[in-house]
Structure formats: structure tokens, C-alpha cells
Design a protein around this motif. Structure first.
Motif, mmCIF file in Angstrom:
data_model
loop_
_atom_site.group_PDB
_atom_site.id
_atom_site.type_symbol
_atom_site.label_atom_id
_atom_site.label_comp_id
_atom_site.label_asym_id
_atom_site.label_seq_id
_atom_site.Cartn_x
_atom_site.Cartn_y
_atom_site.Cartn_z
ATOM 1 N N GLY A 7 0.741 -1.106 -0.139
ATOM 2 C CA GLY A 7 0.235 0.424 -0.186
ATOM 3 C C GLY A 7 0.671 0.882 0.209
ATOM 4 N N SER A 8 0.584 2.450 -1.673
ATOM 5 C CA SER A 8 1.075 3.331 -0.935
ATOM 6 C C SER A 8 0.766 4.587 -1.106
ATOM 7 N N GLY A 9 -0.462 4.470 -0.433
ATOM 8 C CA GLY A 9 -0.997 5.884 0.187
ATOM 9 C C GLY A 9 -0.161 6.920 1.032
ATOM 10 N N GLY A 10 -0.487 8.121 1.773
ATOM 11 C CA GLY A 10 0.125 8.390 2.165
ATOM 12 C C GLY A 10 0.501 7.841 3.702
ATOM 13 N N ILE A 11 0.002 7.410 4.447
ATOM 14 C CA ILE A 11 0.830 6.168 5.498
ATOM 15 C C ILE A 11 1.391 5.292 4.800
ATOM 16 N N GLY A 12 1.453 4.516 3.985
ATOM 17 C CA GLY A 12 3.016 3.695 3.164
ATOM 18 C C GLY A 12 3.824 4.368 2.701
ATOM 19 N N LEU A 13 3.942 5.203 2.185
ATOM 20 C CA LEU A 13 4.702 6.326 1.504
ATOM 21 C C LEU A 13 5.639 6.561 3.553
ATOM 22 N N ALA A 14 4.800 7.054 4.008
ATOM 23 C CA ALA A 14 5.515 7.559 4.829
ATOM 24 C C ALA A 14 6.148 7.141 5.768
ATOM 25 N N ALA A 15 5.680 5.226 5.786
ATOM 26 C CA ALA A 15 6.617 4.556 6.498
ATOM 27 C C ALA A 15 7.606 3.994 5.779
ATOM 28 N N ALA A 16 7.501 3.634 4.302
ATOM 29 C CA ALA A 16 8.584 4.048 3.662
ATOM 30 C C ALA A 16 10.383 5.301 4.010
ATOM 31 N N ARG A 17 9.615 6.460 3.808
ATOM 32 C CA ARG A 17 10.742 6.981 4.579
ATOM 33 C C ARG A 17 11.059 6.646 5.474
ATOM 34 N N ARG A 18 10.238 6.207 7.058
ATOM 35 C CA ARG A 18 10.697 6.359 8.478
ATOM 36 C C ARG A 18 12.165 4.967 8.324
ATOM 37 N N ILE A 19 10.971 4.328 7.596
ATOM 38 C CA ILE A 19 11.976 3.217 7.773
ATOM 39 C C ILE A 19 13.654 3.247 6.780
ATOM 40 N N GLY A 20 13.575 3.330 6.441
ATOM 41 C CA GLY A 20 14.578 4.012 5.423
ATOM 42 C C GLY A 20 15.120 2.144 4.263
ATOM 43 N N GLY A 21 16.271 2.504 4.303
ATOM 44 C CA GLY A 21 16.525 1.078 3.287
ATOM 45 C C GLY A 21 16.096 1.469 2.057
ATOM 46 N N GLU A 22 16.095 0.383 1.558
ATOM 47 C CA GLU A 22 15.265 -0.341 0.265
ATOM 48 C C GLU A 22 14.085 -0.920 0.149
ATOM 49 N N PRO A 23 12.986 -0.360 0.039
ATOM 50 C CA PRO A 23 11.874 -1.365 0.471
ATOM 51 C C PRO A 23 11.154 -1.872 -0.537
ATOM 52 N N VAL A 24 10.297 -2.723 -1.328
ATOM 53 C CA VAL A 24 9.670 -2.795 -1.855
ATOM 54 C C VAL A 24 8.233 -2.437 -1.453
ATOM 55 N N LEU A 25 8.016 -1.504 -2.101
ATOM 56 C CA LEU A 25 6.437 -0.932 -2.187
ATOM 57 C C LEU A 25 5.876 -1.190 -3.115
ATOM 58 N N THR A 26 4.378 -1.817 -2.621
ATOM 59 C CA THR A 26 3.724 -2.023 -3.841
ATOM 60 C C THR A 26 2.425 -0.854 -3.742
ATOM 61 N N TYR A 27 1.591 -1.129 -5.052
ATOM 62 C CA TYR A 27 0.390 -0.167 -5.096
ATOM 63 C C TYR A 27 -0.659 -1.178 -6.342
ATOM 64 N N ARG A 28 -1.950 -0.444 -6.009
ATOM 65 C CA ARG A 28 -2.753 -1.511 -6.946
ATOM 66 C C ARG A 28 -3.293 -0.743 -8.038
ATOM 67 N N ARG A 29 -3.391 0.673 -8.363
ATOM 68 C CA ARG A 29 -3.762 1.169 -9.888
ATOM 69 C C ARG A 29 -2.756 2.173 -9.918
ATOM 70 N N ASN A 30 -2.459 3.080 -8.851
ATOM 71 C CA ASN A 30 -2.114 4.574 -9.305
ATOM 72 C C ASN A 30 -0.489 4.460 -8.238
ATOM 73 N N GLU A 31 0.364 4.373 -9.702
ATOM 74 C CA GLU A 31 1.772 4.082 -9.274
ATOM 75 C C GLU A 31 2.359 5.421 -8.060
ATOM 76 N N PRO A 32 2.835 5.118 -6.768
ATOM 77 C CA PRO A 32 3.253 6.661 -6.321
ATOM 78 C C PRO A 32 4.485 7.698 -7.730
ATOM 79 N N ALA A 33 3.752 9.044 -7.196
ATOM 80 C CA ALA A 33 4.564 9.441 -8.247
ATOM 81 C C ALA A 33 6.151 9.723 -7.170
ATOM 82 N N ASP A 34 6.417 9.591 -6.027
ATOM 83 C CA ASP A 34 7.233 10.351 -5.358
ATOM 84 C C ASP A 34 8.338 9.432 -4.379
ATOM 85 N N PRO A 35 8.281 8.728 -5.016
ATOM 86 C CA PRO A 35 8.928 7.236 -3.710
ATOM 87 C C PRO A 35 9.467 7.071 -3.468
ATOM 88 N N PRO A 36 10.073 6.994 -1.796
ATOM 89 C CA PRO A 36 11.255 7.595 -1.753
ATOM 90 C C PRO A 36 12.579 6.166 -2.260
#
Length: 231
Positions: A7-36
Motif C-alpha cells: 500500500g503506497s498511500g500517504g501512510i505507506g509512503l511515510a512508513a517507507a521514508r521512516r524505515i529507510g533502506g530499500e523497501p519494496v513498495l506496492t500499489y494496486r492502481r496508481n503508481e506513486p509519483a514520489d517514492p523514497p
């Protein structure tokens, strides 16, 4: 730490930024425009158990899984709601996370961290959103059961349960004039902290459950809701 964030909504993106590293981030329909930086983006439908299993198996050295998936829908009194819509909501918000956890348990083995992001509607209920509230409540019982099943290992399973959070979705709801807007405006007004959460505040709670000193915390539900639901 190798983390899968579903899930790459607002919370998913914030979690990816907070956790750091090289996460695998999924989306269902709309690819996020600003992934970490460093994130790998993968399309995933959590309601498809075969696709979920294949994606989880493709992540080498998996250490942690965070599930933030949700279903976008209009609010409507349950007696008038199309049964197919209610089933879609439950499939996405309850059965979908269950699919991810099933696959994750096989991949993690005897050690790892699993965090499901639910909603405080699972505790209090939400007028016009019965199916989603039921799905979120179901997550609580599911996580407690899985925590018991994995308690003899170094796998932990927990829930972060946000209240209204300042994401694009909430903004869309509050700007409307339908039942969802009226309910959400009333909910926000009832928050003792007198504000909504920031996605980064939810991400901080997720980060605790993934941290090196969280191994004795499992089967728990942490509300990050500004005091909206106090127990």
C-alpha cells in the motif's frame, strides 16, 4: 532490514521514508509519483492470494512486512449498500491482509516483524461505513490469533490503528458534501487533540513495532488517534 510495504498511500509512503533502506513498495492502481529513494515499486492486488504469494516469495531476505491497504468507497447505510461493494471492502481490508500475512509467515520463518495498519473504526464503528469497520475489527482478532500461533518464535504481529490522518484521501472526504464528509467532519471535531494525525506520526508507531527492542511486544493494537478512542 528488508521491508515489504503493501500500500503506497500517504501512510505507506511515510512508513517507507521512516524505515529507510530499500523497501519494496506496492500499489494496486496508481503508481506513486514520489517514492523514497531506493524503493522498488511493484503492482499488487492483495485480494489475489496467488499474486500475493508470488510477490512475497520474490523478495530476498525478507525481514518485515507492513500492510496499509485500504478500499476507497462511498459511505452508505449498510441496509442500502450494494452487497458486492461490501464484499469488495472486506476482501481488501481483511482478507487481503490475511493473504499477505499467510505468505509472510512462510517467508519469514522463525524471525521477523509484521505490522498491519487498520483504523480506529474497528474499535468504535463508523456511521455509514459498517463493512469497513467490520473488516478493521476483524484485523484485531486475526492479529491476536496469529500472535499466539507465532509466540514461540521471534516473529511479532501487531496493529497500528490510526484515527483521521492528513492524507489525500481524508482531504477528498472532508471537501465533499455527502454522508462521508459529514461523518468525517464530525469525527475530526471529536478528536481531543483538536487536529488530525500526520502520516509521519503513524509511521513512527510502525517503526517502533519494527525496531530492535520490540521483540517482546506482539498481538497488540496501538491507537494513534489523538485520544479519539481511549481504552
Amino acid at each position: 532490514m528488508t521491508t515489504l510495504i503493501v500500500g503506497s498511500g500517504g501512510i505507506g509512503l511515510a512508513a517507507a521514508r521512516r524505515i529507510g533502506g530499500e523497501p519494496v513498495l506496492t500499489y494496486r492502481r496508481n503508481e506513486p509519483a514520489d517514492p523514497p529513494p531506493g524503493a522498488t515499486l511493484r503492482r499488487l492486488d492483495v485480494t489475489d492470494p496467488v499474486a500475493v504469494a508470488e510477490l512475497v516469495a520474490s523478495v530476498p531476505g525478507l525481514d518485515a512486512v507492513v500492510v496499509t491497504s485500504g478500499h476507497r468507497h462511498d459511505f452508505e447505510f449498510f441496509a442500502k449498500q450494494d452487497p458486492a461493494v461490501a464484499e469488495e471492502i472486506v476482501a481488501t481490508e481483511l482478507l487481503g491482509p490475511m493473504n499477505v500475512v499467510r505468505a509472510a509467515l512462510g517467508a519469514l520463518g522463525d524471525r521477523g516483524r509484521i505490522v498491519l495498519v487498520g483504523s480506529d473504526s474497528g474499535k468504535a464503528g463508523t456511521l455509514g461505513d459498517a463493512a469497513s469497520s467490520a473488516a478493521r475489527a476483524g484485523l484485531l482478532g486475526f492479529v491476536r490469533s496469529i500472535a499466539r500461533e507465532t509466540a514461540r518464535t521471534d516473529v511479532t504481529v501487531n496493529v497500528v490503528s490510526p484515527g483521521p490522518t492528513d492524507t489525500g484521501l481524508l482531504g477528498e472526504l472532508l471537501d465533499g458534501d455527502d454522508l462521508a464528509a459529514k461523518v468525517m467532519r464530525g469525527t475530526v471535531a471529536a478528536i481531543p487533540k483538536r487536529r488530525t494525525a500526520q502520516p509521519e506520526e503513524i509511521a513512527e508507531a510502525i517503526a517502533y513495532f519494527l525496531g530492535p527492542n520490540s521483540g517482546f511486544t506482539t498481538g497488540q493494537v496501538l491507537s494513534v488517534s489523538g485520544g479519539l478512542t481511549m481504552t
